[in-house]
Design an enzyme around this catalytic site. Structure first.
Site, mmCIF file in Angstrom:
data_model
loop_
_atom_site.group_PDB
_atom_site.id
_atom_site.type_symbol
_atom_site.label_atom_id
_atom_site.label_comp_id
_atom_site.label_asym_id
_atom_site.label_seq_id
_atom_site.Cartn_x
_atom_site.Cartn_y
_atom_site.Cartn_z
ATOM 1 N N ASP A 194 -33.968 38.614 48.732
ATOM 2 C CA ASP A 194 -34.617 39.290 49.854
ATOM 3 C C ASP A 194 -35.903 38.579 50.273
ATOM 4 O O ASP A 194 -36.913 38.654 49.569
ATOM 5 C CB ASP A 194 -34.912 40.740 49.436
ATOM 6 C CG ASP A 194 -35.586 41.549 50.517
ATOM 7 O OD1 ASP A 194 -35.537 41.136 51.696
ATOM 8 O OD2 ASP A 194 -36.177 42.600 50.188
ATOM 9 N N ASP A 245 -35.710 37.957 57.786
ATOM 10 C CA ASP A 245 -35.526 38.750 56.568
ATOM 11 C C ASP A 245 -34.058 38.793 56.140
ATOM 12 O O ASP A 245 -33.236 39.445 56.773
ATOM 13 C CB ASP A 245 -36.054 40.169 56.824
ATOM 14 C CG ASP A 245 -36.015 41.052 55.584
ATOM 15 O OD1 ASP A 245 -35.615 40.566 54.510
ATOM 16 O OD2 ASP A 245 -36.402 42.225 55.690
#
Length: 387
Positions: free
Chosen positions: A93, A276
């Site tokens: 992430d 992201d």
């Protein structure tokens, strides 16, 4: 001749790229839909992407991190923690900085169906007295921090701090296709100021370059990869365009504009965006997203998803993100997601203004189109059309 051979081998060793394959699985949302639980989940856990990007100061004294924002994440990789290694499926992430996994001290139902780290089975584990709390919906995951060896691909990252959960209240994590999260953002947003995994790799001299790169395949299952310490040009076409990071916390950049059919639909005077990997969709201000949903003919179904007519997919225009003077078109075939017999809009609304204005999130819908290099050495992102 021997010296030339040795120099060649040395140069090769300094350019090694450590690749970790990512597998595409059913998202948590899909699992909840199949179990008939999505409606109940959404009643008590309203997804709010904005909370993921709030400053650390906005939280209480105990560090927090939201979890419902991983509802649509589909790409996962395997890491090992401890000696001998205990395996975990994690989200890589770029929108967070901490590493955490479930522990054997967790008695919650969600932990019982996921891999759990047992410190007693690792000869290299070191406990700390620091706690960690990760909020989601009406409850929170609580745990503590420890140190151990973390194996990522063929990299052995020693003395790495990570979180071990002790409590995971709520039922939705029971169906999560991942055990934990490995954050790849900057250390400035790390809970408890814990050193992120990639920073520790670089500090220990385990990677030859202070960067990593991500390729997300559109294939249903395989082909995706995160690469540490280098760039593999076989994963993209053309050349990389470099974009300065505007805030060294998230991988945040400046967008020049967002257009459809040649008309500016958002970000008219430039705005901020975060690239992201931990967010599946394209997210932006609620009002702008609402206009886009109307433009593409999306309507809400009984599960709270925005549905688009599958037959209209190939007649809809690209959405074009202009970044540092370069246009990055995302076609309708990318921003509309085909799931079983339905076509789902890949846009999601959120409201979170930055000091410079509106904020957008370029998630997996964007990254599938553009191979991305996260260059910490020069605080910049590299983007090129994915091969």
């Amino acid at each position: 001749m021997k010296w030339l051979l040795l120099l060649g081998l040395l140069a090769l060793s300094e350019c090694i790229i450590h690749k970790v394959p990512l597998v595409r699985k059913k998202s948590l949302r899909k699992n909840l839909i199949e179990k008939g639980l999505l409606k109940d989940y959404l009643k008590t856990h309203t997804p709010n992407l904005a909370t993921k990007y709030l400053p650390k100061a906005a939280f209480d004294s105990v560090p927090t991190e939201t979890l419902e924002n991983y509802l649509d994440t589909e790409y996962f990789g395997t890491i090992g923690i401890g000696t001998p290694a205990q395996d975990f499926t994690v989200i890589f992430d770029t929108g967070s900085s901490n590493l955490w996994v479930p522990s054997v001290y967790c008695s919650s139902a969600a932990c019982s169906v996921h891999n759990q780290f047992n410190p007693e089975d690792s000869s290299t584990f070191q406990a700390t007295s620091e706690s960690l709390s990760i909020t989601y919906g009406t409850g929170s995951m609580t745990g503590f921090l420890g140190y151990d060896t973390v194996k990522v691909g063929n990299i052995e990252d020693t003395n790495q701090i990570f979180g071990l959960s002790e409590s995971e209240p709520g039922s939705f994590l029971y169906y999560a296709p991942f055990d934990g999260i490995l954050g790849l953002a900057y250390p400035s947003i790390s809970s408890s100021d814990a050193t992120p995994v990639f920073d520790n790799m670089w500090n220990e001299g385990l990677v030859s370059e202070d960067l990593f790169s991500v390729y997300l395949s559109s294939d249903d299952e395989s082909g995706s990869v995160v690469m540490f310490g280098g760039i593999d040009s076989s994963y993209y076409t053309g050349s990389l365009n470099w974009v300065p990071v505007s805030y060294e916390g998230y991988w945040q950049i400046t967008l020049d504009s967002i257009t459809m059919d040649g008309e500016t639909i958002a970000c008219a005077d430039s705005c901020q965006a975060i690239v992201d990997t931990g967010t599946s969709l394209l997210a932006g201000p609620t009002s702008a997203i609402s206009n886009i949903q109307s433009y593409i003919g999306a309507s809400e179904n009984s599960d709270g998803e925005m549905i688009v007519s599958c037959s209209s997919m190939y007649s809809l225009p690209n959405i074009v993100f202009t970044i540092n003077g370069v246009q990055y078109p995302v076609p309708a075939s990318a921003y509309i997601l085909e799931e079983d017999d339905a076509c789902i809009s890949g846009f999601e609304g959120m409201n979170l203004d930055t000091y410079t204005g509106e904020l957008w999130i370029l998630g997996d819908v964007f990254i599938r189109q553009y191979f991305t290099v996260f260059d910490r050495a020069n605080n910049q992102l590299g983007l090129a059309a994915a091969a």
